[in-house]
Design a protein around this motif. Structure first.
Motif, PDB file in Angstrom:
ATOM      1  N   LYS A   1      49.849  31.724  16.891  1.00  0.00           N
ATOM      2  CA  LYS A   1      51.201  32.046  17.333  1.00  0.00           C
ATOM      3  C   LYS A   1      51.358  33.551  17.499  1.00  0.00           C
ATOM      4  O   LYS A   1      50.594  34.345  16.952  1.00  0.00           O
ATOM      5  N   VAL A   2      52.380  33.938  18.248  1.00  0.00           N
ATOM      6  CA  VAL A   2      52.632  35.355  18.429  1.00  0.00           C
ATOM      7  C   VAL A   2      53.308  35.918  17.178  1.00  0.00           C
ATOM      8  O   VAL A   2      53.933  35.191  16.402  1.00  0.00           O
ATOM      9  N   ARG A   3      53.161  37.220  17.011  1.00  0.00           N
ATOM     10  CA  ARG A   3      53.803  37.888  15.884  1.00  0.00           C
ATOM     11  C   ARG A   3      55.308  37.927  16.127  1.00  0.00           C
ATOM     12  O   ARG A   3      55.762  38.265  17.221  1.00  0.00           O
TER      13      ARG A   3
ATOM     14  N   GLU B   1      66.383  47.646  14.821  1.00  0.00           N
ATOM     15  CA  GLU B   1      66.577  46.474  15.669  1.00  0.00           C
ATOM     16  C   GLU B   1      66.740  46.925  17.113  1.00  0.00           C
ATOM     17  O   GLU B   1      67.089  48.076  17.353  1.00  0.00           O
ATOM     18  N   PRO B   2      66.463  45.997  18.047  1.00  0.00           N
ATOM     19  CA  PRO B   2      66.032  44.612  17.847  1.00  0.00           C
ATOM     20  C   PRO B   2      64.619  44.510  17.301  1.00  0.00           C
ATOM     21  O   PRO B   2      63.831  45.455  17.401  1.00  0.00           O
ATOM     22  N   LEU B   3      64.294  43.353  16.748  1.00  0.00           N
ATOM     23  CA  LEU B   3      63.011  43.135  16.081  1.00  0.00           C
ATOM     24  C   LEU B   3      61.933  42.746  17.085  1.00  0.00           C
ATOM     25  O   LEU B   3      61.358  41.663  17.007  1.00  0.00           O
ATOM     26  N   TYR B   4      61.655  43.655  17.988  1.00  0.00           N
ATOM     27  CA  TYR B   4      60.568  43.459  18.943  1.00  0.00           C
ATOM     28  C   TYR B   4      59.344  44.198  18.425  1.00  0.00           C
ATOM     29  O   TYR B   4      59.427  45.368  18.055  1.00  0.00           O
ATOM     30  N   THR B   5      58.194  43.556  18.445  1.00  0.00           N
ATOM     31  CA  THR B   5      56.981  44.207  17.944  1.00  0.00           C
ATOM     32  C   THR B   5      56.684  45.492  18.695  1.00  0.00           C
ATOM     33  O   THR B   5      56.132  46.433  18.120  1.00  0.00           O
TER      34      THR B   5
ATOM     35  N   ASN C   1      52.680  51.856  13.224  1.00  0.00           N
ATOM     36  CA  ASN C   1      52.146  52.151  11.887  1.00  0.00           C
ATOM     37  C   ASN C   1      52.051  50.883  11.048  1.00  0.00           C
ATOM     38  O   ASN C   1      52.491  50.847   9.889  1.00  0.00           O
ATOM     39  N   TRP C   2      51.469  49.864  11.609  1.00  0.00           N
ATOM     40  CA  TRP C   2      51.395  48.556  10.960  1.00  0.00           C
ATOM     41  C   TRP C   2      50.505  48.605   9.725  1.00  0.00           C
ATOM     42  O   TRP C   2      49.438  49.241   9.724  1.00  0.00           O
TER      43      TRP C   2
ATOM     44  N   ALA D   1      52.118  32.351   6.981  1.00  0.00           N
ATOM     45  CA  ALA D   1      51.714  33.355   7.967  1.00  0.00           C
ATOM     46  C   ALA D   1      51.165  34.577   7.241  1.00  0.00           C
ATOM     47  O   ALA D   1      51.284  34.692   6.013  1.00  0.00           O
ATOM     48  N   VAL D   2      50.587  35.476   8.012  1.00  0.00           N
ATOM     49  CA  VAL D   2      50.302  36.815   7.509  1.00  0.00           C
ATOM     50  C   VAL D   2      51.547  37.669   7.774  1.00  0.00           C
ATOM     51  O   VAL D   2      52.052  37.691   8.904  1.00  0.00           O
TER      52      VAL D   2
END
Length: 125
Positions: A43-45, A105-109, A114-115, A92-93
């Motif tokens: 699935k997508v993040r 926000e918005p919560l777009y990847t 800096n993940w 999930a991870v």
């Protein structure tokens, strides 16, 4: 250097709870917003929640609203995600990341960077 380190994942039964931590270094939580995201196999993040010191606001996806709570401890420069009433579909991870605009926000990847390396959450039925 900006760095985020997640911890607190694990295996839990449905209905149980976990608290994830996102320890930040190289900046303070007053500078950037922090978002939590998750990615299940195949699935997508997706965005889960975020917190912004700039706007003093928190945000939640509809799928976790009412079950998850995001908070921060500025003294420890750490953001937490308290997850209650966990469901198998929460497996999930989980990753945290910075939003350098500070808005959260918005919560777009695509708006976050800096993940961290991620922490696995597995919910058994």
């Amino acid at each position: 250097d900006v760095q985020l380190v997640e911890s607190g994942g694990g295996l839990v039964q449905a209905g149980g709870s976990l608290r994830l931590s996102c320890a930040a270094s190289g900046f303070t939580l007053d500078d950037y917003a922090i978002g939590w995201f998750r990615q299940a196999p195949g699935k997508v993040r997706e965005g889960v929640s975020s917190i912004s010191a700039r706007t003093d606001s928190t945000y939640y996806s509809d799928s976790v609203k009412g079950r998850f709570t995001i908070s921060s401890n500025n003294a420890k420069n750490t953001v937490y995600l308290q997850m209650n009433d966990l469901k198998p579909e929460d497996t999930a991870v989980y990753y945290c990341a910075t939003d350098i605009t500070g808005w959260g926000e918005p919560l777009y990847t695509s708006r976050f960077d800096n993940w961290g390396q991620g922490t696995q959450v597995t919910v058994s039925s």
